[in-house]
Design a protein around this motif. Structure first.
Motif, PDB file in Angstrom:
ATOM      1  N   GLY A  25       0.871  -0.959   0.083  1.00 56.76           N
ATOM      2  CA  GLY A  25       0.017   0.092  -0.012  1.00 56.76           C
ATOM      3  C   GLY A  25       0.896   1.297  -0.152  1.00 56.76           C
ATOM      4  N   TYR A  28       2.286   1.751  -3.415  1.00 54.58           N
ATOM      5  CA  TYR A  28       1.296   2.249  -4.385  1.00 54.58           C
ATOM      6  C   TYR A  28       0.925   3.586  -4.182  1.00 54.58           C
ATOM      7  N   ASP A  29       0.817   3.997  -2.900  1.00 54.19           N
ATOM      8  CA  ASP A  29       0.400   5.593  -2.353  1.00 54.19           C
ATOM      9  C   ASP A  29       1.382   6.449  -2.989  1.00 54.19           C
TER      10      ASP A  29
END
Ligand code: SF4
Ligand code: SF4
Length: 117
Positions: A25, A28-29
């Motif tokens: 995550g 991806y952020d």
């Protein structure tokens, strides 16, 4: 074993496994849209897309013999963690060093006049 410059190597960006470069995550952020387009979800987990036995973000420059990460600034943490010259790097070189050289050779042949490209 002599350790090449990463830009002349690219070995650790090669794999035939679709679940090779995990994108968490936090990775991806950090990514922009262009980088996210190179990711794929397998089940509910995200990975860099693998294409022709290598990460889809890897760019080969046949003329200069270079391997460049096209999303270098926003690459996943696992790519950042693999240090040149470390045990992991040496393991990659031992297992797969010929793969990027073969890929470069193929690219050069297909780009040559009368080549298969
Ligand atoms: S970290 Fe090691 S295997 Fe990866 S590109 Fe650099 S020299 Fe090659
Ligand atoms: S994201 Fe960049 S550094 Fe990571 S495997 Fe793909 S091409 Fe290599």
């Amino acid at each position: 074993m002599a350790v090449p410059e990463c830009t002349a190597c690219g070995t650790c960006c090669f794999s035939n496994l679709p679940e090779y470069v995990r994108v968490f995550g936090c990775d991806y952020d950090r990514m922009d849209d262009r980088a996210r387009e190179l990711t794929r979800f397998i089940g509910n987990r995200c990975y860099m897309h693998m294409e022709d036995g290598r990460c889809a973000a890897l760019t080969l420059d046949a003329e200069r013999g270079l391997f460049l990460c096209s999303i270098y600034e926003v690459r996943p943490d696992c790519c950042r963690a693999l240090e040149r010259g470390s045990g992991a790097c040496l393991g990659e070189l031992h297992e797969k060093r010929e793969r990027p050289l073969i890929a470069l050779d193929r690219l050069r042949r297909s780009a040559a006049p009368g080549g298969d490209g």
